[in-house]
Design an enzyme around this catalytic site. Structure first.
Site, short mmCIF file in Angstrom:
data_model
loop_
_atom_site.label_atom_id
_atom_site.label_comp_id
_atom_site.label_asym_id
_atom_site.label_seq_id
_atom_site.Cartn_x
_atom_site.Cartn_y
_atom_site.Cartn_z
N LYS A 221 0.80 -1.22 0.07
CA LYS A 221 -0.07 -0.05 0.25
C LYS A 221 0.88 1.23 0.18
O LYS A 221 2.11 1.28 0.23
CB LYS A 221 -0.97 -0.09 1.28
N ARG A 255 -3.77 -10.04 4.99
CA ARG A 255 -4.21 -9.94 3.41
C ARG A 255 -2.95 -9.46 2.77
O ARG A 255 -2.33 -8.64 2.78
CB ARG A 255 -5.33 -9.15 3.30
C1 9MG Z 1 -9.99 -5.58 -0.52
N1 9MG Z 1 -9.06 -4.92 0.16
C2 9MG Z 1 -8.29 -4.10 -0.13
N2 9MG Z 1 -7.39 -3.86 1.00
C3 9MG Z 1 -7.90 -4.41 1.90
C4 9MG Z 1 -7.94 -4.45 3.47
O1 9MG Z 1 -6.87 -3.51 3.99
N3 9MG Z 1 -8.51 -4.97 4.15
C5 9MG Z 1 -9.68 -5.73 3.70
N4 9MG Z 1 -10.35 -6.43 4.62
N5 9MG Z 1 -9.82 -5.77 2.42
C6 9MG Z 1 -9.30 -5.21 1.56
#
Ligand code: 9MG
Length: 276
Positions: A221, A255
């Site tokens: 990110k 994730r």
């Molecule tokens: C779909 N998506 C993109 N970034 C995310 C994040 O930080 N958390 C979750 N739960 N979904 C995300």
């Protein structure tokens, strides 16, 4: 703690890596939906080999500035992939969606988890999620992806995100979603400045009591890009550092786009944490 994801188990007593599988038009370049489907299935299978515990499939980009897509378009992109992966993979398939009709159809197609970046705030979403009987992740967002990074402001970001997630958990419980099927996520990068994101990471442990677990997505990110002055393809080390901090602070699911490396980093972190 075991989550029942449509018959497949997710064991939250160990760190869980959630592999990202985007099925937006820019994610698989060659035209033709069959080719795209095969490419998506191969990519998901390789993430399973690398140690992913769950695969998150998204049909609508949630990047800052991304335009919205219709429910039909999201279904067209996602459903064939959900069906194949639910049938062929040994691990649960999560659907990254905010739309109740997509939740319903995806659950019918075999999805085992609902990941909603809008915390089930769309009309009908709480009821659709409750009816699916699937675990849900409620993520905090300020605004909408198209505009969320336009000067986000908070008094105290940690308290405000905590209050929002507390309220969303209560709404879900009142609709019949059991506490032990709810995860929360502070939503790194979703309507937050770098400093907001850093404060949320530093105080992530404040969120662990809210639900069955905390899920975080920090991989690649812009907060990592800003700290390292690095383009998106040079953010792996920073993403791993953030994943380790999150796990240390009590996150259960990370994730990520980089499954193998994240599994290895979390393995070291979990061992040190378990040493007491
Ligand atoms: C779909 N998506 C993109 N970034 C995310 C994040 O930080 N958390 C979750 N739960 N979904 C995300």
């Amino acid at each position: 703690m075991l989550l029942d994801c449509a018959g497949k188990r997710l064991d939250l007593s160990q760190p869980v890596v959630m592999g990202v599988l985007n099925v937006t038009p820019d994610s698989f370049s060659d035209g033709g939906r069959y080719l795209e489907l095969d490419a998506a299935v191969r990519w998901a299978a390789s993430m399973v080999e690398e140690g992913a515990g769950i695969i998150d499939i998204g049909g609508e980009s949630t990047r800052p500035g991304a335009p919205p897509v219709s429910a039909q378009e999201e279904l067209d992109r996602m459903l064939p992939v959900v069906e194949r992966l639910a049938r062929e993979l040994p691990i649960p398939v999560s659907v990254d969606t905010s739309k109740p009709e997509v939740m319903r159809e995806a659950a019918r197609a075999g999805a085992g988890f609902i990941n909603d970046v809008r915390a089930l705030q769309m009309p009908g979403a709480v009821d659709a999620a409750a009816a699916s009987r699937l675990p849900v992740c409620l993520m905090h967002i300020r605004g909408e992806p198209a505009t969320m990074q336009q000067e986000p402001r908070y008094g105290d970001v940690v308290s405000e995100v905590h209050a929002f997630l507390t309220e969303r958990v209560q709404v879900c419980e009142a609709a019949g979603i059991p506490h032990d099927r709810i995860l929360v996520d502070p939503g790194f990068g979703f309507g937050k400045t770098l400093n907001h994101n850093l404060r949320l990471l530093r105080h992530l442990d404040r969120f662990t009591a809210l639900a069955a677990g905390v899920l975080v997505g920090i991989s690649r990110k812009s907060m990592i890009g800003l700290l390292l002055n690095a383009p998106v393809d040079e953010r792996l080390s920073g993403s791993l550092a953030a994943a380790v901090i999150a796990l240390w602070q009590g996150a259960k699911i990370i994730r990520t786009h980089d499954v193998r490396e994240t599994v290895q980093a979390l393995c070291v972190c979990a061992a040190a944490r378990a040493a007491g």
